[in-house]
Write a protein that holds these residues in place. Structure first.
Motif, PDB file in Angstrom:
ATOM      1  N   THR A 100       0.846  -1.192   0.000  1.00 13.53           N
ATOM      2  CA  THR A 100       0.000   0.000   0.000  1.00 13.53           C
ATOM      3  C   THR A 100       0.879   1.238   0.000  1.00 13.53           C
ATOM      4  O   THR A 100       1.829   1.319   0.773  1.00 13.53           O
ATOM      5  N   PRO A 101       0.545   2.238  -0.863  1.00 13.46           N
ATOM      6  CA  PRO A 101       1.363   3.450  -0.864  1.00 13.46           C
ATOM      7  C   PRO A 101       1.369   4.121   0.513  1.00 13.46           C
ATOM      8  O   PRO A 101       0.358   4.119   1.213  1.00 13.46           O
ATOM      9  N   ARG A 102       2.523   4.655   0.875  1.00  7.86           N
ATOM     10  CA  ARG A 102       2.661   5.264   2.199  1.00  7.86           C
ATOM     11  C   ARG A 102       1.833   6.544   2.326  1.00  7.86           C
ATOM     12  O   ARG A 102       1.281   6.839   3.376  1.00  7.86           O
ATOM     13  N   PHE A 103       1.764   7.325   1.235  1.00 10.86           N
ATOM     14  CA  PHE A 103       1.019   8.588   1.282  1.00 10.86           C
ATOM     15  C   PHE A 103      -0.180   8.544   0.344  1.00 10.86           C
ATOM     16  O   PHE A 103      -0.184   7.807  -0.640  1.00 10.86           O
ATOM     17  N   SER A 104      -1.146   9.406   0.659  1.00  6.96           N
ATOM     18  CA  SER A 104      -2.307   9.516  -0.231  1.00  6.96           C
ATOM     19  C   SER A 104      -2.096  10.724  -1.153  1.00  6.96           C
ATOM     20  O   SER A 104      -1.648  11.781  -0.702  1.00  6.96           O
ATOM     21  N   PRO A 105      -2.470  10.604  -2.441  1.00  6.42           N
ATOM     22  CA  PRO A 105      -2.302  11.743  -3.362  1.00  6.42           C
ATOM     23  C   PRO A 105      -3.162  12.948  -2.966  1.00  6.42           C
ATOM     24  O   PRO A 105      -2.929  14.052  -3.440  1.00  6.42           O
ATOM     25  N   THR A 106      -4.131  12.727  -2.081  1.00  6.04           N
ATOM     26  CA  THR A 106      -4.933  13.857  -1.597  1.00  6.04           C
ATOM     27  C   THR A 106      -4.079  14.784  -0.732  1.00  6.04           C
ATOM     28  O   THR A 106      -4.233  16.003  -0.764  1.00  6.04           O
TER      29      THR A 106
END
Ligand code: C5P
Ligand code: MG
Length: 302
Positions: A100-106
């Motif tokens: 799972t990506p560590r950060f959200s693009p939001t």
């Protein structure tokens, strides 16, 4: 003993006892001496070759008893689970291996900045930082800093790769970027806006980063011919002190760029995620095109 196991045990035993009764009818016979013997009693066997003892019930009891004991022991140590026949069994699948990506693009915006060596990525990034408040992270600068860091286990490896213009194994570069980003994001209440310069230079870097760090918004690509870039780099080499700003290394870097990095740009282009800017003019002129190109993304219209 657990309740279902106890039931199982008594049921099996009950079935065996049922087979023992009713007692088979006793038949009497006489010995030559005239004494009466009943079958099952010790005495001469009336049917030689046939065992006078009924051994099968005892064998059955022993087998059932042993089996029940093993089941009971296994259920105690957890290696056997009493089957639940009242509810349908759902197959137990292994948990999917998900990165799972560590950060959200939001919360975290990433713009990849690509272009051949000497295309002017660093110069344009500095202008964007001033105007749009981006954090500028150069993959090359992070690798050079790691190479110089005392005690780094990757120092020697990075040095060799950079001198030959080769792409450093992606795990190293992605981890350095992730660490640098996390530092900024942690200090900024979980948010960040990054220009990631000179990255991704290879498809595996792009995939790993978007899988494990964050999906990028778009690629800002600086397009310049090799003769223009060569001239700039040779000039830069007079003062940069970089081990790869010499004609031999520059040629290798050009080749790697065409063979390895351009396919990354093309992949993002197919996805409609590239802002392409011609980078042959003076920096101020190039920057005007950059602003025009990124405007729809900044305004959220792309
Ligand atoms: O971007 P820059 O020209 O500073 O990169 C210098 C060198 O660092 C590259 O030629 C390459 O050896 C290495 N590098 C890399 N992967 C990146 C960026 C740079 O291996 N994404
Ligand atoms: Mg640079």
């Amino acid at each position: 003993m657990s309740r279902p196991m106890c039931r199982l045990f008594t049921q099996r035993l009950g079935a065996s006892s049922a087979r023992l009764s009713p007692t088979p009818p006793r038949t009497f016979f006489r010995s030559p001496a005239g004494r009466r013997f009943a079958s099952g009693e010790s005495g001469p066997n009336p049917n030689p070759g046939q065992n006078p003892f009924k051994v099968w019930p005892f064998v059955a009891i022993t087998l059932v008893g042993t089996g029940s004991y093993i089941l009971m022991a296994r259920s105690r140590d957890g290696s056997y689970v009493t089957p639940d026949i009242t509810t349908p069994q759902t197959p137990r699948l292994p948990a999917p291996k998900q990165d799972t990506p560590r950060f959200s693009p939001t919360n975290v915006t990433v713009v990849f900045v690509l272009g051949g060596p000497g295309a002017g990525k660093g110069t344009q990034c500095a202008k964007l930082v001033d105007e749009y408040n981006f954090t500028h992270l150069s993959a090359g600068d992070l690798l050079r800093a790691e190479q110089e860091r005392p005690g780094s286990e990757f120092g020697e490896l990075i040095k060799d790769y950079i001198r030959d213009g080769k792409i450093v194994p992606m795990e190293v570069t992605v981890q350095l970027l992730e660490n640098a980003m996390a530092e900024v994001v942690d200090k900024s209440g979980g948010k960040g806006k990054f220009l990631i310069d000179g990255f991704p230079r290879k498809m595996d870097q792009a995939e790993k980063f978007e899988e494990s760090v964050v999906k990028a918004a778009f690629v800002l690509f600086f397009d310049a011919p090799e003769d223009v870039m060569m001239e700039r780099l040779v000039k830069r080499g007079e003062t940069s002190g970089r081990a790869d700003d010499n004609v031999e290394s520059i040629r290798k870097r050009f080749r790697v760029f065409v063979e390895t990095s351009m396919p990354v740009v093309e992949r993002f282009e197919k996805e409609g995620r590239v802002v392409r800017v011609k980078a042959t003019q003076k920096p101020e002129k190039v920057y005007e095109d950059v602003k025009r190109g990124i405007q729809p993304w900044i305004e959220g219209k792309r």
